[in-house]
Design a protein around this motif. Structure first.
Motif, PDB file in Angstrom:
ATOM      1  N   GLN A  69     -51.406 -25.335  63.175  1.00 42.92           N
ATOM      2  CA  GLN A  69     -50.807 -24.886  61.915  1.00 42.92           C
ATOM      3  C   GLN A  69     -51.878 -24.495  60.890  1.00 42.92           C
ATOM      4  O   GLN A  69     -51.705 -23.520  60.156  1.00 42.92           O
ATOM      5  N   SER A  70     -53.002 -25.208  60.843  1.00 45.50           N
ATOM      6  CA  SER A  70     -54.038 -24.865  59.858  1.00 45.50           C
ATOM      7  C   SER A  70     -54.676 -23.515  60.179  1.00 45.50           C
ATOM      8  O   SER A  70     -54.980 -22.737  59.274  1.00 45.50           O
ATOM      9  N   THR A  71     -54.844 -23.224  61.469  1.00 48.04           N
ATOM     10  CA  THR A  71     -55.364 -21.916  61.884  1.00 48.04           C
ATOM     11  C   THR A  71     -54.390 -20.821  61.478  1.00 48.04           C
ATOM     12  O   THR A  71     -54.781 -19.782  60.946  1.00 48.04           O
ATOM     13  N   CYS A  72     -53.101 -21.075  61.698  1.00 46.59           N
ATOM     14  CA  CYS A  72     -52.070 -20.107  61.340  1.00 46.59           C
ATOM     15  C   CYS A  72     -52.058 -19.880  59.826  1.00 46.59           C
ATOM     16  O   CYS A  72     -51.956 -18.738  59.365  1.00 46.59           O
ATOM     17  N   SER A  73     -52.189 -20.947  59.055  1.00 41.18           N
ATOM     18  CA  SER A  73     -52.202 -20.825  57.596  1.00 41.18           C
ATOM     19  C   SER A  73     -53.363 -19.961  57.120  1.00 41.18           C
ATOM     20  O   SER A  73     -53.207 -19.154  56.198  1.00 41.18           O
ATOM     21  N   GLN A  74     -54.512 -20.103  57.756  1.00 41.40           N
ATOM     22  CA  GLN A  74     -55.674 -19.290  57.383  1.00 41.40           C
ATOM     23  C   GLN A  74     -55.412 -17.809  57.667  1.00 41.40           C
ATOM     24  O   GLN A  74     -55.731 -16.942  56.848  1.00 41.40           O
ATOM     25  N   ILE A  75     -54.826 -17.522  58.816  1.00 43.62           N
ATOM     26  CA  ILE A  75     -54.505 -16.127  59.165  1.00 43.62           C
ATOM     27  C   ILE A  75     -53.493 -15.571  58.164  1.00 43.62           C
ATOM     28  O   ILE A  75     -53.647 -14.449  57.669  1.00 43.62           O
ATOM     29  N   VAL A  76     -52.459 -16.348  57.866  1.00 46.73           N
ATOM     30  CA  VAL A  76     -51.424 -15.920  56.926  1.00 46.73           C
ATOM     31  C   VAL A  76     -52.035 -15.642  55.557  1.00 46.73           C
ATOM     32  O   VAL A  76     -51.744 -14.614  54.933  1.00 46.73           O
ATOM     33  N   ASP A  77     -52.898 -16.538  55.079  1.00 39.49           N
ATOM     34  CA  ASP A  77     -53.513 -16.344  53.764  1.00 39.49           C
ATOM     35  C   ASP A  77     -54.332 -15.052  53.707  1.00 39.49           C
ATOM     36  O   ASP A  77     -54.298 -14.330  52.715  1.00 39.49           O
ATOM     37  N   LYS A  78     -55.052 -14.751  54.794  1.00 34.69           N
ATOM     38  CA  LYS A  78     -55.819 -13.495  54.848  1.00 34.69           C
ATOM     39  C   LYS A  78     -54.884 -12.293  54.793  1.00 34.69           C
ATOM     40  O   LYS A  78     -55.160 -11.307  54.113  1.00 34.69           O
ATOM     41  N   LEU A  79     -53.776 -12.378  55.514  1.00 32.45           N
ATOM     42  CA  LEU A  79     -52.829 -11.263  55.543  1.00 32.45           C
ATOM     43  C   LEU A  79     -52.119 -11.088  54.210  1.00 32.45           C
ATOM     44  O   LEU A  79     -51.838  -9.961  53.791  1.00 32.45           O
ATOM     45  N   VAL A  80     -51.831 -12.172  53.519  1.00 31.86           N
ATOM     46  CA  VAL A  80     -51.245 -12.089  52.177  1.00 31.86           C
ATOM     47  C   VAL A  80     -52.252 -11.427  51.236  1.00 31.86           C
ATOM     48  O   VAL A  80     -51.913 -10.524  50.470  1.00 31.86           O
TER      49      VAL A  80
END
Length: 170
Positions: A69-80
């Protein structure tokens, strides 16, 4: 037991060459994807999953693509931050934040040359179950024999592994 390179059995060399074909094909595909879309394979997979399930949460998204989940959150934050995704309160539960595609995300999805998750998951999905189960057993044995194996890699997207390597080539 370490064998000199010239003593590696022919069958082992053939299997090694098969791994090279798999790795090289994935690497080439992810490079093509990055050139076409301007985003990494893992970022594109996240966008594709959000497209499939608008307002999906980060936890469910991470589970779908098999990453922490933390890896996913980092990817999501970059995409946002890049204007590809937006976060919005879920219509049914205002405490829950869901993800939606933004304009740049839609444009990136439209440029996809093939599956966002890459060519390997697609190929694995096409293999008959009995062959896939056999492959699973055999790869488990290979991994068991690997010195210095790190099970943490299981939660790292292949696109990120390939990208890390390609960064060393430049």
């Amino acid at each position: 037991m370490t064998l000199p390179v010239n003593k590696v059995p022919t069958l082992a060399l053939e299997v090694l060459q098969q791994f090279r074909v798999i790795y090289g094909s994935m690497r080439q595909y992810f490079r093509e994807m990055e050139e076409s879309c301007g985003l990494t394979g893992s970022q594109m997979w996240v966008l594709q999953e959000v497209q499939r399930s608008p307002e999906i949460g980060v936890s469910e998204l991470a589970a779908r693509i098999g990453i922490h989940q933390s890896t996913c959150s980092q990817i999501v934050d970059k995409l946002v931050g890049r204007g590809c995704l937006t976060k919005k309160r879920h219509h049914a539960d205002q405490r829950r934040v869901g993800l939606c595609l933004a304009g740049k995300g839609l444009k990136a999805i439209a440029a996809l040359p093939g599956p966002a998750e890459g060519i390997l998951p697609e190929a694995l999905a096409l293999i008959p179950d009995v062959a896939l189960k056999t492959l699973n057993i055999n790869l488990s044995e290979l991994i068991r024999q690997l010195p210095g194996k790190d099970d943490a890699f299981a939660g790292t997207p292949l696109a990120d592994m390939v990208q890390l390597q390609s960064g060393l080539d430049s």
